[in-house]
Design a protein around this motif. Sequence first.
Motif, mmCIF file in Angstrom:
data_model
loop_
_atom_site.group_PDB
_atom_site.id
_atom_site.type_symbol
_atom_site.label_atom_id
_atom_site.label_comp_id
_atom_site.label_asym_id
_atom_site.label_seq_id
_atom_site.Cartn_x
_atom_site.Cartn_y
_atom_site.Cartn_z
ATOM 1 N N ASN A 148 0.850 -1.206 0.000
ATOM 2 C CA ASN A 148 0.000 0.000 0.000
ATOM 3 C C ASN A 148 0.882 1.251 0.000
ATOM 4 N N ARG A 151 3.134 2.082 3.072
ATOM 5 C CA ARG A 151 4.351 1.292 3.251
ATOM 6 C C ARG A 151 5.424 1.705 2.231
ATOM 7 N N ASP A 204 7.335 1.587 13.372
ATOM 8 C CA ASP A 204 5.906 1.598 13.039
ATOM 9 C C ASP A 204 5.022 0.589 13.760
ATOM 10 N N ARG A 205 5.496 -0.619 14.100
ATOM 11 C CA ARG A 205 4.673 -1.548 14.884
ATOM 12 C C ARG A 205 5.466 -2.045 16.078
ATOM 13 N N PRO A 243 -1.101 -2.523 15.042
ATOM 14 C CA PRO A 243 -2.121 -1.520 14.713
ATOM 15 C C PRO A 243 -3.526 -2.108 14.599
ATOM 16 N N ARG A 285 -6.032 -0.417 17.072
ATOM 17 C CA ARG A 285 -7.041 0.445 16.444
ATOM 18 C C ARG A 285 -8.444 -0.071 16.762
ATOM 19 N N ASN A 298 -7.120 1.093 7.777
ATOM 20 C CA ASN A 298 -6.213 1.990 7.032
ATOM 21 C C ASN A 298 -6.919 2.563 5.803
ATOM 22 N N ASP A 325 -4.344 6.758 8.368
ATOM 23 C CA ASP A 325 -3.045 6.842 7.667
ATOM 24 C C ASP A 325 -2.769 8.254 7.162
HETATM 25 O O1 AHR Z 1 1.723 -0.258 10.888
HETATM 26 C C1 AHR Z 1 1.100 0.796 10.245
HETATM 27 C C2 AHR Z 1 0.056 0.312 9.291
HETATM 28 O O2 AHR Z 1 0.606 -0.651 8.443
HETATM 29 C C3 AHR Z 1 -0.505 1.350 8.357
HETATM 30 O O3 AHR Z 1 -1.664 1.924 8.818
HETATM 31 C C4 AHR Z 1 -0.833 0.512 7.183
HETATM 32 O O4 AHR Z 1 -1.241 1.244 6.069
HETATM 33 C C5 AHR Z 1 0.350 -0.324 7.092
HETATM 34 O O5 AHR Z 1 0.380 -1.383 6.241
#
Ligand code: AHR
Length: 316
Positions: free
Chosen positions: A39, A42, A115-116, A166, A170, A221, A249
């Motif tokens: 996406n 990323r 990010d995660r 997420p 979320r 997302n 996002d």
């Molecule tokens: O970890 C963040 C999320 O991972 C984003 O919202 C998403 O678009 C991506 O793939």
Amino acid sequence: MKKVLITILVTLAFVSAATIFAFAGGSKIVGFSQVDNQNPWRLAETESIKSEAKKRGYKLKYSDGQAVQANQIAAVRDFIAQGVDGIILAPKTSTGWEPVLKEAQEAKIPVVLVDRDIEAPKDLVVTFIGSDFVLEGEMIAKMMIEDLGEGPLRVAELQGQPGADPTIDRKKGFENIINKYPNIEITMSQTGEFNRTQGKQVMEAFLQAAGDKIDVVYAHNDDMAIGAIQAIKEYGKNPGKDIYVASIDGVRDAFVAMKAGELNVSVECTPLMGPSAFDALEAAWRGESLPDWIVNEDGAYRSKDVDQAVLDSRKY
Ligand code: AHR
């Protein structure tokens, strides 16, 4: 004459400092394990890490995990075997990382999570850099209630990748808020794997099953929301009007959809982690310690606030 000599000496000092700096950067090798590239969010994150490595003179070894955690674990092992100086890891799921992170620690290779977040002892990584996903879910629910009231509302939820931080947070954040309102409920919920194609397919199935009984789509997302918008249009309804659409996002395509009135809200989640990821690695190389979590601050947007100037100002 004295002035000329001083100028030459200062210039030489600058040139050698720059050479040392470039050499220091150039001599370091960093491995980056990315979840996938399915996406725009990323792709923007990958680009941010790649361009920052280039800017700072580091050699980057890049691996696309293609949404398979085992591929990411194999990539991290490979980075360790190659003796990289540091690793940046964007982990797909929140569990299953401890063994490979212990191997990195034994090899004295610092790992920065981007990010995660993961479930593992905090001392296995330098830090986690990312957004507050619970807060994002809460923001979406609050904006929805401000816009539509306290119900009755039937929400169709498009979840992200199963087991990902997420996705879990979320959902949790959204439910933290709606659970206070007895007339708002999630009536359908399924994963769309954080991508447009699957977001559209799941929304088509939701519409087939209960097209007239969906008031809201909450997508974890933007990309899944954009797929859902397409499905809603093909079903003959107006996204943004007949069905309220909310997602997370803040990618450019979401701003295009908000400007067109088809997406009602998008909460930002920045993918531009290159500078902070390399700052963290450099701190680790200097022997400094960092907080467990470096929180990215994100904004929120409504369709009515998005004009061409806002759209043009977006960086991803
Ligand atoms: O970890 C963040 C999320 O991972 C984003 O919202 C998403 O678009 C991506 O793939």
